[in-house]
Design an enzyme around this catalytic site. Structure first.
Site, PDB file in Angstrom:
ATOM      1  N   HIS A 350       0.811  -1.219   0.000  1.00 30.61           N
ATOM      2  CA  HIS A 350       0.000   0.000   0.000  1.00 30.61           C
ATOM      3  C   HIS A 350       0.837   1.259   0.000  1.00 30.61           C
ATOM      4  O   HIS A 350       0.488   2.246  -0.616  1.00 30.61           O
ATOM      5  CB  HIS A 350      -0.927  -0.017   1.204  1.00 30.61           C
ATOM      6  N   CYS A 663      -5.468  -1.483 -20.752  1.00 25.78           N
ATOM      7  CA  CYS A 663      -5.255  -0.730 -19.502  1.00 25.78           C
ATOM      8  C   CYS A 663      -4.130  -1.320 -18.668  1.00 25.78           C
ATOM      9  O   CYS A 663      -3.911  -0.907 -17.539  1.00 25.78           O
ATOM     10  CB  CYS A 663      -6.540  -0.644 -18.689  1.00 25.78           C
TER      11      CYS A 663
END
Ligand code: PEP
Ligand code: MG
Length: 736
Positions: A350, A663
């Protein structure tokens, strides 16, 4: 060392005292010089003429061996040791017993303390331990005392050697330079010895209690940093704080006359010595935990509780840490944050996600960084090249400044061109959108001129939360994203969690192959409550404007239709209740599992658009784990096989008139983007920093010419078309 006289005289007295107390005929101190050599600084017993003359390389002789390994060495007969190296000028040949211990400060070997004796095999393990304690105190004393007059005899200040280069793993690209700042700063010990053993024991007792309390409150805090792995780490930490063995050892050290903080430090060094010899990576990890805890305990003992002053950066800084949580990173003043160096760290962590969003260069897995870097050292981070330079030479600084200038120049050019369309020389318009996952990513829209968000990874919000984000919280975020996007389209991808993207509020089951496991749409369909909440939040947030929604990891058409039906049921519900709805809803699918490419006939009847996720698609296509560094160069996405596969998907979409884009990260590299456009793609969604360079390439491209050259190559039998593509780019002045 604190007494009278010059530094040299004081050091001489120290070696005399140690020799006398330990009944050793020789006691010598070797210190590490700036160039990394070990120099004899003081001796009792060896010839005085050798002082400041005798030098050893790191690893050379027994002394060099102790310095290199950072471990004590006790040998009964020195000349029999394979590392033995005789220094004739010292007259040491008559001494047989040898015991050397490293002088360690801040986890770094700064010298070696040696005792020798004529009689073989005289020093015991108790002697070694005693010598280690003495070496620890000596390390602090040497650093605290002014040794200027000794150093002046030998030139530059010892301690920090010259430039050191480290390799790491690129987590976020970019260049940065600044002063090293430790996330958990090392604390200078003040008092090392005590007469008040009872008092120190009670301080230690109190510190342990305070540490447990600190950890308890950390674990209860509804803090951003506290999810997933962090919780487990803290649980393990807590167990250590109740470890009687650890506490007993520290108490024993206090009983030998050390202050509580010096005792904690000593036991940490002892454990380090023991752990270093262990091969087991799990146990090595535990050493990290113990070091972190020892530092925490020392900080408590020295009254630094909860101090966060180091979060205030005052000049360009490179943050150095073993690891950190995203919230901890956000605590820093970003104005001066030029880069992050982590000993651990992973691309999907994260903190990496946040650093990427903030555009801060970050290098992970830099083993030994904490040991080698000193607070305040100048550090250059070149994350693109996977390197850091500590205490860089002038030459490296010059090269860095040139790269940085080029980098900034290019950035200016990209920014100046941000409002120009991405049109090829022969008039083909390519839509360039960006990928995002956090609200702060949205700033990049204006800066890069991206035409919209082609992939919004909604799982990030779930990953940085310790509880399931409530529907209102989700809705609020999606509404903010849409507002920040103004009129540009945003494609929200529903939760792509499970497998290796764990969220703290779902039970985590170990899976043999997490990438192939219970994840993304598979999890969503078997627990439809989660998806339904998210769809409701998305519908509510986009009331009155267009909603684009897509599903990850669709493997069969039926999964898509099931998910789509769930969305339509929610829309139906809005119809019935008369609530405000989106103006238009487009429902698409990711194509990131190869099996779906063989169901395009029926899939394309169902979807409003398709987005090719090359990150996953290619790992499954080549059966090659996308996060395994050993495989990262083995197969090439620019192989005729992979490119033909993508081409067949694109052609099928074009035949059916279904919009398709890529993407995955593939489109973010200019050479790969060139190939994708050659395959027929007219839309890419890429990381924000790639928009400028890819657009520059597109604006130089004559697409028809390129396709004429490129498409026939897809039938070649070779490992990769990379070199051929590079050659084409070079011949046609394409910046790739
Ligand atoms: C992909 O797999 O290409 C993709 C875009 O999704 P993610 O990287 O989030 O798995
Ligand atoms: Mg994916």
């Amino acid at each position: 060392m604190a007494g009278k006289g010059t530094g040299q005289q004081r050091l001489n007295k120290v070696v005399q005292k140690i020799a006398g107390t330990m009944k050793a005929e020789v006691c010598s101190v070797y210190l590490v010089n700036q160039d990394g050599t070990l120099e004899l600084f003081a001796t009792e017993g060896l010839k005085q003429e050798a002082v400041h003359i005798s030098k050893l390389k790191m690893g050379q002789g027994l002394v060099g061996h102790v310095a290199q390994t950072g471990l004590p060495l006790n040998v009964a007969e020195a000349s029999r040791h394979p590392k033995f190296f005789y220094l004739p000028e010292t007259g040491e040949e008559i001494y047989h017993s040898f015991t050397g211990v490293p002088i360690i400060r801040h986890l770094k070997v700064t010298g070696v303390l040696v005792v020798q004796n004529r009689k073989a095999g005289i020093f015991t393990t108790v002697d070694v331990e005693t010598l280690q304690t003495v070496a620890m105190i000596l390390a602090e004393m040497l650093s605290a005392s002014n040794l200027g007059d000794i150093r002046s005899l030998t030139g530059p200040e010892a301690g920090a050697p010259g430039q050191v280069t480290f390799d790491g793993k690129k987590l976020t690209g970019g260049l940065g330079v600044g002063k090293a700042v430790f996330h958990e700063p090392k604390v200078e010990l003040q008092e090392l010895l005590t007469e008040d053993i009872k008092g120190e024991k009670s301080r230690l007792e109190k510190a342990f209690r305070a540490m447990r309390k600190q950890l308890d409150s950390l674990m209860q805090a509804p803090d951003l940093a506290l999810f997933g792995d962090h919780r487990e780490v803290l649980e393990a930490y807590k167990m250590f704080t109740y470890d009687q063995g650890w506490k007993n050892r520290i108490t024993e050290a206090v009983e030998s006359g050390l202050t509580a903080e010096a005792a904690v430090e000593k036991i940490m060094q002892d454990m380090r010595t023991r752990f270093v010899e262990m091969k087991d990576p799990y146990l090595k990890e535990r050493l990290h935990d113990l070091e972190d805890l020892s530092n925490r305990l020392i900080r408590i003992l020295m009254g630094y509780v909860g101090e966060k002053a180091h979060h205030k950066l005052t000049e360009d800084s490179i943050l150095v840490a073993r690891s950190m949580g995203p919230a901890e990173l956000l605590d820093y003043d970003r104005k001066y944050l030029r880069g992050i160096v982590l000993e651990e760290g992973s691309p999907t962590a994260h903190v990496t996600v946040v650093a990427r969003a903030l555009g801060i260069p970050m290098l992970g897995r830099v083993r030994g960084a904490l040991e080698t870097i000193e607070e305040g050292d100048r550090v250059i981070i070149d994350a693109g090249a996977c390197k850091i330079y500590i205490r860089p030479t002038d030459e490296v600084k010059r090269a860095f400044n040139i790269s940085l200038r080029e980098h900034l120049k290019l950035r200016k050019i990209y920014e100046a061109e941000r409002n120009k369309p991405a049109i090829t020389k022969d008039g083909e318009k390519i839509t360039l959108m960006m990928n995002a996952g956090l609200l702060m990513d949205m700033d990049h829209l204006e800066r890069t001129g991206a035409e919209g968000i082609g992939l919004f990874r909604t799982e990030f919000q779930f990953m940085v939360s310790s509880t399931l984000p409530r529907m209102s919280v989700q809705k609020e975020l999606y509404a903010k994203i849409l507002k920040a996007a103004k009129n540009r389209p945003v494609v929200f991808r529903t939760l792509d969690i499970g497998g290796d993207k764990q969220v703290p509020f779902l039970p985590h089951e170990e899976e043999e192959n997490p990438a192939l496991g219970y994840r993304a749409i598979r999890l969503a369909l078997s627990r439809p409550g989660l998806l339904r909440y998210q769809v409701r939040a998305l519908l509510a947030a986009s009331a009155g404007r267009d909603l684009n929604i897509m599903f990850p990891m669709i493997t069969e058409v039926s999964e898509f239709t099931e998910a789509k039906a769930l969305v339509l049921r929610e829309v139906e519900y809005l119809n019935r209740t008369g609530a405000k709805k989106p103006k238009k809803i487009a429902i698409g699918s990711m194509l990131e599992v190869p099996s779906l490419a063989w169901q395009l006939d029926s899939l394309l009847e169902e979807v409003d658009f398709l987005s090719i996720g090359t990150n996953d698609l290619m790992q499954f296509f080549f059966a090659s784990d996308r996060s395994n560094p050993k495989l990262s160069d083995r197969y090439d996405l620019l192989s005729p096989a992979a490119l033909s596969f993508i081409r067949s998907i694109v052609t099928a979409c074009q035949d059916k008139g279904v919009p398709v884009n890529v993407c995955g990260e593939m489109g973010a590299r200019s050479l790969e983007a060139l190939a994708l456009i050659g395959l027929g793609l007219r839309a890419l969604s890429i990381s924000p920093s790639a928009i400028g360079p890819v657009k520059m390439m597109i604006r130089q491209l004559n697409l028809k010419d390129f396709q004429e050259w490129f498409l026939p190559k897809l039938s070649e039998h070779c490992h990769s078309l990379r070199e051929a593509l590079k050659g084409y780019a070079l011949d046609h002045n394409l910046p790739v």
